[in-house]
Scaffold this motif. Structure first.
Motif, PDB file in Angstrom:
ATOM      1  N   LEU A   1       0.828  -1.201   0.000  1.00  0.00           N
ATOM      2  CA  LEU A   1       0.000   0.000   0.000  1.00  0.00           C
ATOM      3  C   LEU A   1       0.869   1.260   0.000  1.00  0.00           C
ATOM      4  N   LEU A   2       1.941   1.225   0.778  1.00  0.00           N
ATOM      5  CA  LEU A   2       2.883   2.348   0.807  1.00  0.00           C
ATOM      6  C   LEU A   2       3.488   2.576  -0.572  1.00  0.00           C
ATOM      7  N   LEU A   3       3.894   1.521  -1.229  1.00  0.00           N
ATOM      8  CA  LEU A   3       4.478   1.642  -2.563  1.00  0.00           C
ATOM      9  C   LEU A   3       3.469   2.204  -3.560  1.00  0.00           C
ATOM     10  N   ILE A   4       2.248   1.708  -3.503  1.00  0.00           N
ATOM     11  CA  ILE A   4       1.203   2.183  -4.426  1.00  0.00           C
ATOM     12  C   ILE A   4       0.902   3.659  -4.199  1.00  0.00           C
ATOM     13  N   VAL A   5       0.736   4.057  -2.944  1.00  0.00           N
ATOM     14  CA  VAL A   5       0.431   5.460  -2.640  1.00  0.00           C
ATOM     15  C   VAL A   5       1.596   6.361  -3.036  1.00  0.00           C
ATOM     16  N   PHE A   6       2.819   5.930  -2.760  1.00  0.00           N
ATOM     17  CA  PHE A   6       3.987   6.752  -3.083  1.00  0.00           C
ATOM     18  C   PHE A   6       4.146   6.924  -4.586  1.00  0.00           C
ATOM     19  N   THR A   7       4.016   5.852  -5.347  1.00  0.00           N
ATOM     20  CA  THR A   7       4.228   5.960  -6.796  1.00  0.00           C
ATOM     21  C   THR A   7       3.063   6.625  -7.523  1.00  0.00           C
ATOM     22  N   THR A   8       1.855   6.483  -6.979  1.00  0.00           N
ATOM     23  CA  THR A   8       0.688   7.053  -7.648  1.00  0.00           C
ATOM     24  C   THR A   8       0.480   8.521  -7.322  1.00  0.00           C
ATOM     25  N   PHE A   9       0.567   8.878  -6.049  1.00  0.00           N
ATOM     26  CA  PHE A   9       0.196  10.230  -5.616  1.00  0.00           C
ATOM     27  C   PHE A   9       1.376  11.128  -5.261  1.00  0.00           C
ATOM     28  N   ARG A  10       2.540  10.571  -4.980  1.00  0.00           N
ATOM     29  CA  ARG A  10       3.739  11.335  -4.584  1.00  0.00           C
ATOM     30  C   ARG A  10       3.447  12.369  -3.498  1.00  0.00           C
TER      31      ARG A  10
END
Length: 129
Positions: free
Chosen positions: A75-84
């Motif tokens: 989830l951390l990876l998805i949020v970081f790469t998607t929303f920055r």
């Protein structure tokens, strides 16, 4: 070998696990399993099932870390790469999320481990109870 199978038939595991997840007595499903946040009761106030043989030890903490890590890391990876998002916002959201999920899971997983021990006659949970 027959005795072991007989024991498993006498105490079905899945209803006990469900009761453990709800922090209820694995025997009757009505009495509370825990006295405090993680403190086990000596016995069930409803059916008088003895909980003193229960030995959860580090199992609930290990499972909690395993589940929280496997949920929050992707989830951390998805949020970081998607929303920055800003690093401080990202840290705050995920710190609160990890702590909240850990606090939610820990007593429930302790109940599940105790319920499995009870249903399988482990650690002194006797057939007579």
């Amino acid at each position: 070998m027959t005795d072991i199978t007989q024991h498993h038939d006498e105490r079905p595991m899945w209803p006990a696990v469900w009761n453990g997840w709800r922090c209820r007595c694995p025997n009757c499903g009505n009495g509370p399993l825990l006295r405090g946040y993680l403190t086990m009761r000596d016995s069930c106030p409803v059916c008088r099932e003895d909980f003193q043989p229960a030995r959860a030890d580090d199992g609930p903490a290990y499972l909690t870390i395993l589940i929280v890590g496997h949920v929050m890391a992707p989830l951390l990876l998805i949020v970081f790469t998607t929303f920055r998002p800003d690093p401080l916002i990202l840290f705050t959201i995920f710190a609160v999320g990890c702590v909240s999920l850990s606090l939610y899971l820990l007593p429930r997983l302790k109940g599940v481990i105790v319920a499995i021990q009870w249903s399988r006659f482990m650690h002194g949970f006797s057939q007579a109870a």
